[in-house]
Every structure is written in structure tokens, then in C-alpha cells.
Design an enzyme around this catalytic site. Structure first.
Site, short mmCIF file in Angstrom:
data_model
loop_
_atom_site.label_atom_id
_atom_site.label_comp_id
_atom_site.label_asym_id
_atom_site.label_seq_id
_atom_site.Cartn_x
_atom_site.Cartn_y
_atom_site.Cartn_z
N CYS A 1 3.76 6.89 30.97
CA CYS A 1 3.31 5.50 30.88
C CYS A 1 1.80 5.49 30.69
CB CYS A 1 3.69 4.76 32.17
SG CYS A 1 3.24 3.02 32.16
N HIS B 1 12.02 0.35 30.03
CA HIS B 1 10.73 0.69 30.62
C HIS B 1 9.77 -0.50 30.49
CE1 HIS B 1 7.29 3.60 31.36
NE2 HIS B 1 6.66 2.60 30.78
N GLU B 2 9.71 -1.08 29.29
CA GLU B 2 8.80 -2.21 29.07
C GLU B 2 9.25 -3.46 29.82
OE1 GLU B 2 6.00 -1.37 27.92
OE2 GLU B 2 6.62 0.52 27.04
N HIS C 1 8.01 -3.45 33.25
CA HIS C 1 6.61 -3.90 33.37
C HIS C 1 6.53 -5.41 33.55
CE1 HIS C 1 4.14 -0.37 33.01
NE2 HIS C 1 4.71 0.01 31.87
#
Length: 178
Positions: free
Chosen positions: A101, A143-144, A147
């Protein structure tokens, strides 16, 4: 002209906040943010970047899988802007894979993610999209999306034994690919 933004790192409180939905995606501020995210992503050898990583608490990210020094085996795809994204369905199969990341430099983790997901998002032009993503691209999306929900990949690692330094990861990748 697009600006390369600073990527914030673990410890900045914005990375732990739930982002707000994008309202008027045609607003100049949002379109400028998208341009700046594209430039920043291109400059960092990432395969995805979320607005919170540049200290903007907006529900948008870019998925841009491509081979690069950080991910030499990544599949090639056009950078895709995803606004107010969500997962509609997912496979039962969960696969562990290495993730890094931009906001957690120097560390990789073996992270379990759904192998296939059905997603929905709004494109930069306002069009609605619904598609199935698999494998590495599905991993980037998850993953995004994390966030946008104040989660970093370290939160998903099942054991500290599944962590490795970036330097050691690159050394092992070089051995595997030679």
C-alpha cells in the site's frame, strides 16, 4: 494541468475514517481530484489509489492494474475511475495474496480476499457500471474499497507471520521470476 499529490501514511486519522459519498461528480473539485489521483497513481507505481490516501474523504478510487516494478505480474487494464463503489455479491472462495500500500510503505502482507466479486460504481462521466471482477483486479477493488471504509490491509492480515518487508518481497519475487 494535473498535480501529483502527497500520499498520506498510516497514522494519519483520515485513513481510519469512513469517506463521504460523492454528490455532484461533475463538480470541478471532484473532476480535478480525479485528474490529480490519476497523475499521482502514475507517478507512484501503484495499481490503485483511493481519495483518502491523498487526504480527501470522498468515496472514489481508481483501479489501474498494470505491470510495474511493485507488481511485475499485474494484468494490463485501462485506469478506471470508480465513484461511490460497492460490492453487490462475492464468491465463497477466498484467496490469499500479497498486497502492499502506498500509505503503508515498506511492508507487504498476505491478505485474504474474495476471488470474484460483482461490483457497482459510477464512472467519471456519470454512467452507472455493474461488472464482475476476478483475481488480481478484484483484489485491487477490495483493497481500495477498504480505504473508503477506514480499513488498511494490515487489518485483514490473519497473522503477523504473513507480513514481510518490501525489500525481502522484491528479493523473493526476483528469485521466483529468474
Amino acid at each position: 494541468m494535473a498535480e501529483i499529490l502527497s500520499v498520506i501514511e498510516l497514522g494519519n486519522s483520515i485513513l481510519r475514517q469512513r469517506s463521504r459519498p460523492v454528490g455532484d461528480l461533475h463538480h470541478r473539485r471532484i473532476q480535478t481530484l480525479v485528474d490529480n489521483l490519476m497523475a499521482t497513481l502514475s507517478n507512484t507505481n501503484g495499481v490503485g489509489i483511493a481519495a483518502p490516501q491523498v487526504a480527501q474523504s470522498e468515496r472514489l478510487f481508481i483501479v489501474a492494474s498494470r505491470p510495474n516494478p511493485r507488481y511485475p505480474n499485474a494484468p494490463e487494464m485501462e485506469p478506471t475511475v470508480m465513484i461511490n463503489p460497492r460490492i453487490l455479491a462475492h464468491s465463497e472462495q477466498v484467496v490469499k495474496g500479497w498486497e502492499g500500500c502506498l500509505s503503508v510503505p515498506g511492508i507487504r502482507g498476505l491478505v485474504p480476499r474474495y476471488q470474484a466479486i460483482e461490483v457497482e460504481y459510477i464512472g467519471r462521466d456519470g454512467s452507472q457500471h455493474r461488472q464482475e471482477l476476478t483475481d488480481f483486479v478484484a483484489r485491487i477493488f477490495q483493497h481500495e474499497l477498504d480505504h473508503l471504509n477506514g480499513i488498511v490491509f494490515l487489518d485483514r492480515v490473519e497473522s503477523t507471520l504473513d507480513l514481510i518487508s518490501e525489500k525481502e518481497f522484491q528479493a523473493q519475487m526476483a528469485q521466483t521470476n529468474s
